[in-house]
Design an enzyme around this catalytic site. Structure first.
Site, PDB file in Angstrom:
ATOM      1  N   LYS A  67      37.709  37.746  30.019  1.00  0.00           N
ATOM      2  CA  LYS A  67      36.408  37.113  30.241  1.00  0.00           C
ATOM      3  C   LYS A  67      35.281  37.984  29.724  1.00  0.00           C
ATOM      4  O   LYS A  67      34.192  37.508  29.450  1.00  0.00           O
ATOM      5  CB  LYS A  67      36.154  36.938  31.755  1.00  0.00           C
ATOM      6  CG  LYS A  67      37.265  36.274  32.504  1.00  0.00           C
ATOM      7  CD  LYS A  67      36.995  36.277  34.005  1.00  0.00           C
ATOM      8  CE  LYS A  67      38.326  36.271  34.750  1.00  0.00           C
ATOM      9  NZ  LYS A  67      38.306  35.795  36.086  1.00  0.00           N
ATOM     10  N   LYS A  97      43.556  42.513  24.981  1.00  0.00           N
ATOM     11  CA  LYS A  97      43.863  41.436  25.916  1.00  0.00           C
ATOM     12  C   LYS A  97      42.798  40.338  25.855  1.00  0.00           C
ATOM     13  O   LYS A  97      41.620  40.645  25.712  1.00  0.00           O
ATOM     14  CB  LYS A  97      43.891  42.076  27.312  1.00  0.00           C
ATOM     15  CG  LYS A  97      44.535  41.286  28.392  1.00  0.00           C
ATOM     16  CD  LYS A  97      44.517  42.066  29.697  1.00  0.00           C
ATOM     17  CE  LYS A  97      43.118  42.273  30.229  1.00  0.00           C
ATOM     18  NZ  LYS A  97      43.066  42.827  31.605  1.00  0.00           N
ATOM     19  N   LYS A 120      37.196  49.784  32.986  1.00  0.00           N
ATOM     20  CA  LYS A 120      35.965  49.114  33.417  1.00  0.00           C
ATOM     21  C   LYS A 120      34.814  50.092  33.592  1.00  0.00           C
ATOM     22  O   LYS A 120      33.664  49.748  33.329  1.00  0.00           O
ATOM     23  CB  LYS A 120      36.200  48.347  34.724  1.00  0.00           C
ATOM     24  CG  LYS A 120      37.001  47.079  34.512  1.00  0.00           C
ATOM     25  CD  LYS A 120      36.792  46.091  35.629  1.00  0.00           C
ATOM     26  CE  LYS A 120      37.473  44.780  35.308  1.00  0.00           C
ATOM     27  NZ  LYS A 120      37.479  43.846  36.431  1.00  0.00           N
TER      28      LYS A 120
HETATM   29  P1  TYM Z   1      41.803  38.499  37.192  1.00  0.00           P
HETATM   30  O1  TYM Z   1      40.774  37.694  37.883  1.00  0.00           O
HETATM   31  O2  TYM Z   1      41.367  39.430  36.111  1.00  0.00           O
HETATM   32  O3  TYM Z   1      42.897  37.559  36.560  1.00  0.00           O
HETATM   33  C1  TYM Z   1      43.562  36.560  37.336  1.00  0.00           C
HETATM   34  C2  TYM Z   1      45.012  36.460  36.907  1.00  0.00           C
HETATM   35  O4  TYM Z   1      45.101  36.191  35.502  1.00  0.00           O
HETATM   36  C3  TYM Z   1      45.955  37.141  34.888  1.00  0.00           C
HETATM   37  N1  TYM Z   1      45.453  37.430  33.531  1.00  0.00           N
HETATM   38  C4  TYM Z   1      46.197  37.371  32.426  1.00  0.00           C
HETATM   39  N2  TYM Z   1      47.484  37.044  32.235  1.00  0.00           N
HETATM   40  C5  TYM Z   1      47.951  37.059  30.966  1.00  0.00           C
HETATM   41  N3  TYM Z   1      47.178  37.362  29.873  1.00  0.00           N
HETATM   42  C6  TYM Z   1      45.873  37.698  30.038  1.00  0.00           C
HETATM   43  N4  TYM Z   1      45.119  37.981  28.972  1.00  0.00           N
HETATM   44  C7  TYM Z   1      45.326  37.711  31.354  1.00  0.00           C
HETATM   45  N5  TYM Z   1      44.095  37.980  31.856  1.00  0.00           N
HETATM   46  C8  TYM Z   1      44.203  37.803  33.185  1.00  0.00           C
HETATM   47  C9  TYM Z   1      45.868  38.377  35.762  1.00  0.00           C
HETATM   48  O5  TYM Z   1      47.000  39.199  35.606  1.00  0.00           O
HETATM   49  C10 TYM Z   1      45.782  37.771  37.147  1.00  0.00           C
HETATM   50  O6  TYM Z   1      47.064  37.476  37.640  1.00  0.00           O
HETATM   51  N6  TYM Z   1      42.766  42.128  40.487  1.00  0.00           N
HETATM   52  C11 TYM Z   1      43.014  40.749  40.150  1.00  0.00           C
HETATM   53  C12 TYM Z   1      42.622  39.769  41.230  1.00  0.00           C
HETATM   54  C13 TYM Z   1      43.189  40.042  42.576  1.00  0.00           C
HETATM   55  C14 TYM Z   1      44.534  39.847  42.971  1.00  0.00           C
HETATM   56  C15 TYM Z   1      44.575  40.200  44.355  1.00  0.00           C
HETATM   57  C16 TYM Z   1      45.680  39.407  42.323  1.00  0.00           C
HETATM   58  C17 TYM Z   1      42.497  40.494  43.657  1.00  0.00           C
HETATM   59  N7  TYM Z   1      43.354  40.585  44.727  1.00  0.00           N
HETATM   60  C18 TYM Z   1      45.771  40.140  45.071  1.00  0.00           C
HETATM   61  C19 TYM Z   1      46.863  39.335  43.051  1.00  0.00           C
HETATM   62  C20 TYM Z   1      46.916  39.702  44.395  1.00  0.00           C
HETATM   63  C21 TYM Z   1      42.234  40.414  38.902  1.00  0.00           C
HETATM   64  O7  TYM Z   1      41.244  41.032  38.575  1.00  0.00           O
HETATM   65  O8  TYM Z   1      42.685  39.287  38.265  1.00  0.00           O
END
Ligand code: TYM
Length: 374
Positions: A234, A231, A148
């Site tokens: 967004k 991947k 990032k």
């Molecule tokens: P975020 O917002 O990027 O994504 C949310 C969830 O979606 C999953 N994900 C994917 N799974 C499979 N293939 C993909 N291409 C893909 N893109 C996203 C992510 O693995 C995630 O589970 N850091 C985290 C948010 C967060 C969080 C937490 C998660 C903040 N605090 C505490 C768990 C526990 C994030 O940026 O997810």
């Protein structure tokens, strides 16, 4: 000079008193330790842009399944969102949209606890304590920061760098034991476990559990429709790289039709997908949407080309996703209801987190309302 019997008695008495004092101190902390939850689920999602098929198949779908059997806490992580620049009005809207998508996907705001992160101050409080536990060396290893921040690392916010300590705080403010996420969050979960363990060791307590990542299903890492080696995300500039949860039936079908593939027919066994990233991705998506597995999909489609496979995938994706998009739009017609559901969730979340953070403050040695120890 040799110690007199009186001196020995005095020294023994002093030692006994010291031991008693230590025992009392330990008891004050230990006996009042809140009971460890047996199984508590926590997960989070960022309100930045559209939710896509990767979010749905990698995470949200599993959240829906888990909420039936376990105490589940799901959070729209707006504090994490501002680690990169956000327009305030847009952030509010995205927070509502993500909450609406989660509800449309089947998260029940009654059965689960659903809220936005900034409404529960304990996340930020614990994050500070964890900033003083985690080591620079640990954060330097985080691949998400490197991706990032890109080349212009000097210009990245401190928040983006310490993002994983806030994520650890999200989970551990509830002493959650299980965290359903997609594959890309694995490293952050490992860091969360390191932080939990380091806290316990530093303060000589068995306070935080070491949370387990739950990465399951046939699509734990959904790839871009334009490039099977990156991947689905967004932040990809091309909207054709992803299927958004808000896309209508025509757009979903069109994106799948345009998805990059190779000229070969599908193999009959999963070993034949080796080295065919795009084919592997589409078959994985099909399997996950059909609640099936890759081998069963290949048993049906082996020997057939993408000319046949893509329309079948498009039909399945539309059948599963379009109703969710429709439901989400209905929910967004009443933003007040979404705000009320989130506010109610925040109260319930805080009820769980507040006593835990009181206890953390006590363990750390902060004097204050929550303090129990002498
Ligand atoms: P975020 O917002 O990027 O994504 C949310 C969830 O979606 C999953 N994900 C994917 N799974 C499979 N293939 C993909 N291409 C893909 N893109 C996203 C992510 O693995 C995630 O589970 N850091 C985290 C948010 C967060 C969080 C937490 C998660 C903040 N605090 C505490 C768990 C526990 C994030 O940026 O997810």
């Amino acid at each position: 000079t040799a110690a007199t019997p009186a001196m020995i008695t005095q020294a023994t008495e002093r030692q006994r008193c010291k031991r008693q004092r230590q025992d009392r101190q330990r008891d004050a902390t230990m006996t009042s330790l809140l009971p460890m939850p047996e199984k508590r689920i926590f997960s989070g999602i960022q309100p930045t842009g559209n939710l896509h098929l990767g979010n749905y198949l990698g995470a949200i779908r599993n959240w829906v399944t888990l909420q039936d059997d376990f105490e589940s806490i799901y959070c729209v992580v707006d504090l994490h969102a501002i680690t990169v620049a956000q327009d305030p009005q847009q952030l509010r809207q995205s927070t509502r949209e993500v909450a609406a998508s989660l509800i449309a996907a089947g998260i029940s705001p009654e059965r689960s606890v659903l809220f936005n992160q900034s409404s529960v101050p304990q996340h930020s409080q614990l994050a500070w304590v964890f900033n003083c536990i985690a080591r620079l060396g640990w954060l330097n290893r985080m691949t998400q920061f490197k991706e990032k921040a890109g080349k212009n690392r000097e210009n990245a916010t401190v928040g983006l760098y310490s993002y994983p300590t806030l994520m650890a705080a999200d989970i551990l403010a509830y002493r959650a034991t299980h965290v359903p996420v997609g594959e890309d969050q694995k490293q952050h979960l490992e860091l969360t476990r390191d932080i939990a363990q380091a806290f316990n060791q530093t303060y000589d307590v068995e306070f935080f559990p070491l949370p387990e990542p739950q990465i399951f299903g046939s699509a734990t890492r959904v790839m871009s429709l334009r490039d099977g080696n990156s991947k689905m995300s967004k932040s990809d500039a091309s909207d054709n790289s992803r299927i958004n949860m808000t896309d209508g039936a025509d757009l979903i079908a069109q994106k799948i039709r345009k998805a990059k593939t190779d000229p070969d027919a599908l193999p009959s066994e999963s070993a034949g997908l080796e080295g065919r990233a795009e084919a592997q991705n589409l078959v994985g998506i099909f399997a996950a949407l059909a609640d099936s597995d890759v081998d069963s999909v290949l048993a049906d489609f082996g020997g057939r080309g993408f000319g046949e496979f893509k329309p079948a995938l498009a039909e399945l994706a539309v059948a599963k996703l379009a109703p969710m998009g429709d439901r989400m739009r209905e929910l967004l017609a009443n933003p007040g209801d979404i705000d009320a559901a989130l506010a109610d969730g925040a109260l319930r979340a805080e009820e769980i987190a507040a006593p835990i953070i009181d206890q953390v403050n006590d363990i750390v040695g902060f004097l204050g309302a929550g303090a129990k120890s002498g």
